[in-house]
Design an enzyme around this catalytic site. Structure first.
Site, PDB file in Angstrom:
ATOM      1  N   CYS A  76     -22.207  19.210 -12.616  1.00  0.00           N
ATOM      2  CA  CYS A  76     -23.043  20.225 -13.285  1.00  0.00           C
ATOM      3  C   CYS A  76     -23.381  19.958 -14.751  1.00  0.00           C
ATOM      4  CB  CYS A  76     -22.343  21.579 -13.237  1.00  0.00           C
ATOM      5  SG  CYS A  76     -21.653  22.042 -11.645  1.00  0.00           S
ATOM      6  N   HIS A 134     -23.406  26.654 -19.448  1.00  0.00           N
ATOM      7  CA  HIS A 134     -22.545  25.473 -19.268  1.00  0.00           C
ATOM      8  C   HIS A 134     -22.818  24.359 -20.278  1.00  0.00           C
ATOM      9  CE1 HIS A 134     -20.214  22.978 -16.019  1.00  0.00           C
ATOM     10  NE2 HIS A 134     -19.424  23.532 -16.922  1.00  0.00           N
TER      11      HIS A 134
HETATM   12 CA    CA Z   1     -23.492  21.668  -9.842  1.00  0.00          CA
END
Ligand code: CA
Length: 468
Positions: A76, A134
């Site tokens: 990610c 994130h």
């Molecule tokens: Ca991911």
């Protein structure tokens, strides 16, 4: 007479509406819909049979499917850092999934980097991000500090899906995965209203709201669904669509994808209703390949899964539309990468990026103006494993210590036949390219998710309350 008058006023109205509308090519709106951990096979446009995705498939029929559409990393955080900067994230040390470390200004996207939102602000776009960030939880790294006018979502790498499970305030977080249970953030602070909807539905609702509010100005919407990333949690409304899937995890995963699909369909409906569909580029992609064991996703016929550099880790479901400018129903075979979104947006908005980009403007390739492949080579690095990969038009090579693979990727996209021992010349030529690329890269700028314990040892006050 009345009829003539009506006709006349309709004409005036249309002329007025036309005069108000920007030409489709003048700073078109950009929407990037990013899913999380979705398998290559889990969209209708890549052949999914058990999970219908009629909403997402409309992007493909309105525009282009990238059959060899890649992301710049197989998990990610780094993938998102590449996407949002248009640059290989290892250029600035974003080599790992960041930890949730709200006091650490170095844990996330360095301030040297320009985000796509920063860039588009220079052309007076309104910018919004919804869902998973994130890219840093320190105050200096949050979305509103990185070019986004609006944010509704969470700073962590994942989140639980039902609001009744969001029991923690940000200052009550004491461990990495507590971040999955926090109340959502609205712009700079905790959302004041109480969220009631299943998370995916809430993000879709906010996306429609954002478009409605900004329909009369150029906008950039980064719609970063965390679905279908673990934990596997779906609302009954969606689960009930999948009586034909027996395996419970696959059923829940399918329901999560279906919720995203409803949101995408509603967003496309709205663009059409507001007559923005020709003014708006819509990209759809997953941030990495499916972690098949974790969330019951499916990358077939690709080899591998999230976190490795076989195709199943980095080749993702990827499509885009720009009605009126890019023909519909096209399947584009040449390799493209998520980094191209930034470069395309930069060209269309006619703003110069601050830093050197690794992506290219895809539009001339998609209109047929440029028949060449957009990239000579695409690259990947996993610093901690000393693993590298390269994709050229006809080859894919992966190197990791004594593991070496070379595939004739156009004919063998399932990576079933390793030809490395048969073709030393090609291996050497590709290795040379990797060596040159490595010179652009920096070592990791922060410890990652796998070093949680080590980070806690070095930063015992990681979650301690600030003393005033
Ligand atoms: Ca991911």
């Amino acid at each position: 007479m009345k009829k003539v008058f009506l006709l006349f006023s309709k004409l005036i109205f249309n002329t007025y509406a036309f005069a108000q509308k920007r030409p489709a090519t003048d700073r078109p709106n950009i929407i990037v819909i990013l899913t999380d951990d979705q398998g290559y096979a889990d969209v209708g446009f890549n052949g999914s049979k058990d999970i219908p995705t009629p909403g997402i498939d409309r992007i493909a029929s309105n525009g282009v499917v990238f059959e060899s559409g890649y992301v710049s990393y197989a998990v990610c955080g780094p993938s998102r850092a590449g996407l949002i900067t248009g640059r290989y994230q290892d250029r600035f040390g974003f080599s790992r999934n960041p930890l949730l470390a709200p006091k650490d200004p170095n844990m996330g996207l360095p301030l040297s980097e320009e985000t796509l939102a920063d860039l588009l602000k220079k052309a007076d776009y309104k910018t919004g991000v919804l869902g998973k960030w994130h890219l840093g939880a320190h105050l200096s790294l949050t979305p509103t500090q990185r070019g986004f006018d609006e944010f509704y979502g969470f700073l962590e790498g994942g989140h639980r899906y039902f609001p009744e499970e969001w029991t923690l305030e940000e200052n009550q977080v004491k461990a990495q995965y507590d971040g999955y249970r926090t109340k959502l953030t609205r712009n700079e602070g905790p959302a004041q209203e109480t969220e009631k909807e299943y998370l995916t539905d809430a993000l879709s609702r906010e996306a429609l709201d954002f478009v409605k509010r900004h329909q009369n100005e150029p906008f950039f919407l980064y719609l970063a669904y965390n679905a279908p990333h673990a934990p596997l949690q779906a609302a009954e409304k969606y689960l009930s669509r999948f009586a034909h899937i027996e395996e419970p995890r696959r059923k829940t995963y399918a329901a999560m994808v279906s919720a995203v699909d409803d949101g995408v369909g509603a967003l496309l409906d709205l663009l059409e209703e507001l007559e923005l569909d020709e003014n708006t580029l819509v990209f759809f992609l997953s941030d990495n390949g499916g972690p098949t064991k974790d969330n019951a996703s499916n990358n077939a016929p690709l080899r591998g899964f999230k976190s490795d550099f076989f195709e199943g880790g980095v080749r993702v479901p990827f499509a885009m539309q720009w009605k009126g400018q890019i023909p519909g129903g096209v399947r584009y075979e040449q390799p493209v990468i998520s980094l191209d979104i930034f470069a395309s947006a930069s060209a269309l908005a006619q703003v110069k990026p601050k830093n050197e980009l690794d992506g290219v403007n895809l539009i001339p390739y998609l209109t047929g103006k440029n028949p060449n492949p957009p990239h000579q080579a695409l690259y990947w690095r996993n610093f901690d494993r000393n693993r590298f990969a390269i994709r050229t038009v006809d080859s894919k090579m992966i190197l990791e210590k004594e593991l070496e693979y070379l595939f004739d990727i156009q004919d063998d996209f399932s990576e079933s036949k390793n030809v490395i021992s048969l073709d030393l010349n090609r291996k050497n030529a590709l290795s040379e390219k990797i060596e040159l690329w490595k010179k652009l890269l920096q070592d990791p700028a922060f410890l990652g998710l796998l070093e949680d314990k080590e980070y806690n040892r070095l930063h015992p006050d990681r979650f301690a309350p600030d003393v005033k």
